[in-house]
Design a protein around this motif. Structure first.
Motif, PDB file in Angstrom:
ATOM      1  N   LEU A  90       1.532 -51.475 -45.257  1.00  0.00           N
ATOM      2  CA  LEU A  90       1.722 -52.905 -45.020  1.00  0.00           C
ATOM      3  C   LEU A  90       2.208 -53.598 -46.289  1.00  0.00           C
ATOM      4  O   LEU A  90       1.710 -53.317 -47.380  1.00  0.00           O
ATOM      5  N   PRO A  91       3.174 -54.504 -46.150  1.00  0.00           N
ATOM      6  CA  PRO A  91       3.592 -55.283 -47.325  1.00  0.00           C
ATOM      7  C   PRO A  91       2.432 -56.132 -47.838  1.00  0.00           C
ATOM      8  O   PRO A  91       1.509 -56.482 -47.080  1.00  0.00           O
ATOM      9  N   GLU A  92       2.485 -56.469 -49.103  1.00  0.00           N
ATOM     10  CA  GLU A  92       1.444 -57.297 -49.710  1.00  0.00           C
ATOM     11  C   GLU A  92       1.308 -58.618 -48.949  1.00  0.00           C
ATOM     12  O   GLU A  92       2.296 -59.227 -48.554  1.00  0.00           O
ATOM     13  N   GLY A  93       0.080 -59.029 -48.730  1.00  0.00           N
ATOM     14  CA  GLY A  93      -0.180 -60.299 -48.066  1.00  0.00           C
ATOM     15  C   GLY A  93      -0.302 -60.218 -46.558  1.00  0.00           C
ATOM     16  O   GLY A  93      -0.684 -61.192 -45.912  1.00  0.00           O
ATOM     17  N   ILE A  94       0.015 -59.077 -45.972  1.00  0.00           N
ATOM     18  CA  ILE A  94      -0.081 -58.921 -44.519  1.00  0.00           C
ATOM     19  C   ILE A  94      -1.469 -58.396 -44.185  1.00  0.00           C
ATOM     20  O   ILE A  94      -1.906 -57.372 -44.713  1.00  0.00           O
ATOM     21  N   THR A  95      -2.174 -59.128 -43.321  1.00  0.00           N
ATOM     22  CA  THR A  95      -3.496 -58.696 -42.894  1.00  0.00           C
ATOM     23  C   THR A  95      -3.467 -58.390 -41.402  1.00  0.00           C
ATOM     24  O   THR A  95      -2.651 -58.929 -40.660  1.00  0.00           O
ATOM     25  N   LEU A  96      -4.369 -57.546 -41.004  1.00  0.00           N
ATOM     26  CA  LEU A  96      -4.458 -57.140 -39.601  1.00  0.00           C
ATOM     27  C   LEU A  96      -5.729 -57.680 -38.943  1.00  0.00           C
ATOM     28  O   LEU A  96      -6.092 -57.244 -37.859  1.00  0.00           O
ATOM     29  N   ASN A  97      -6.379 -58.652 -39.573  1.00  0.00           N
ATOM     30  CA  ASN A  97      -7.666 -59.115 -39.073  1.00  0.00           C
ATOM     31  C   ASN A  97      -7.588 -59.807 -37.718  1.00  0.00           C
ATOM     32  O   ASN A  97      -8.605 -59.992 -37.072  1.00  0.00           O
ATOM     33  N   ARG A  98      -6.401 -60.157 -37.250  1.00  0.00           N
ATOM     34  CA  ARG A  98      -6.283 -60.799 -35.936  1.00  0.00           C
ATOM     35  C   ARG A  98      -5.841 -59.830 -34.842  1.00  0.00           C
ATOM     36  O   ARG A  98      -5.708 -60.233 -33.691  1.00  0.00           O
ATOM     37  N   LEU A  99      -5.618 -58.599 -35.212  1.00  0.00           N
ATOM     38  CA  LEU A  99      -5.223 -57.606 -34.209  1.00  0.00           C
ATOM     39  C   LEU A  99      -6.460 -57.038 -33.531  1.00  0.00           C
ATOM     40  O   LEU A  99      -7.540 -56.985 -34.124  1.00  0.00           O
ATOM     41  N   PRO A 100      -6.303 -56.587 -32.295  1.00  0.00           N
ATOM     42  CA  PRO A 100      -7.458 -55.968 -31.624  1.00  0.00           C
ATOM     43  C   PRO A 100      -7.879 -54.686 -32.341  1.00  0.00           C
ATOM     44  O   PRO A 100      -7.080 -54.055 -33.041  1.00  0.00           O
TER      45      PRO A 100
END
Length: 156
Positions: A90-100
């Motif tokens: 993942l590029p810097e700053g991209i979070t996955l906290n909203r994905l299922p």
């Protein structure tokens, strides 16, 4: 080229212009108010609404600035592109906290020019000029929750 990529099933049929405007509005609010992306969004063809946690109630001039900036971004005709990455890259700053929790290992990132990038599997326009005009329909402020709701529509 990407025919072998498996993403999660998507259960929505977005109205691409409004959904792309959602991305722009999220980033606009981040840049103006230093907040997080919307914590609640209902995006539809006729009318959409998004809610943000802010540290103050926006004044009328700030509301006008949101609408002005949104329409400037739309008129800028920014390209909307997609990129596939794995969770490990993942590029810097991209979070996955909203994905299922069961999200696939391959993540589709949606980029709007150099303005915004976030994981998304929804439908989007090819460039921002296809959104139409952004109209701010109204806002609500909840002092207790420090929640700011924006109601808007896109007019094509």
């Amino acid at each position: 080229m990407n025919n072998d990529i498996i993403l999660n099933e998507h259960n929505k049929e977005e109205f691409a212009p409004a959904h792309t405007a959602e991305h722009l509005l999220n980033q606009t609010m981040i840049r103006i108010f230093g907040c997080e992306r919307s914590f609640n969004a209902h995006i539809e063809r006729k009318k959409s609404k998004m809610s943000f946690h802010l540290n103050h109630k926006p004044c009328r001039q700030e509301e006008k600035d949101i609408e002005r900036q949104m329409n400037e971004l739309i008129e800028a005709d920014l390209p909307v592109t997609f990129e596939f990455v794995t969770r490990d890259n993942l590029p810097e700053g991209i979070t996955l906290n909203r994905l299922p929790n069961n999200a696939s290992d391959t993540i589709r990132l949606v980029r709007i020019g150099e303005y915004d990038v976030c994981p998304c599997i929804g439908k989007h326009v090819r460039s921002t000029s296809q959104i139409g005009r952004f109209e701010l329909l109204g806002t609500n402020w909840d002092e207790q929750e420090h929640s700011f709701r924006i109601r808007f529509k896109v007019v094509q």
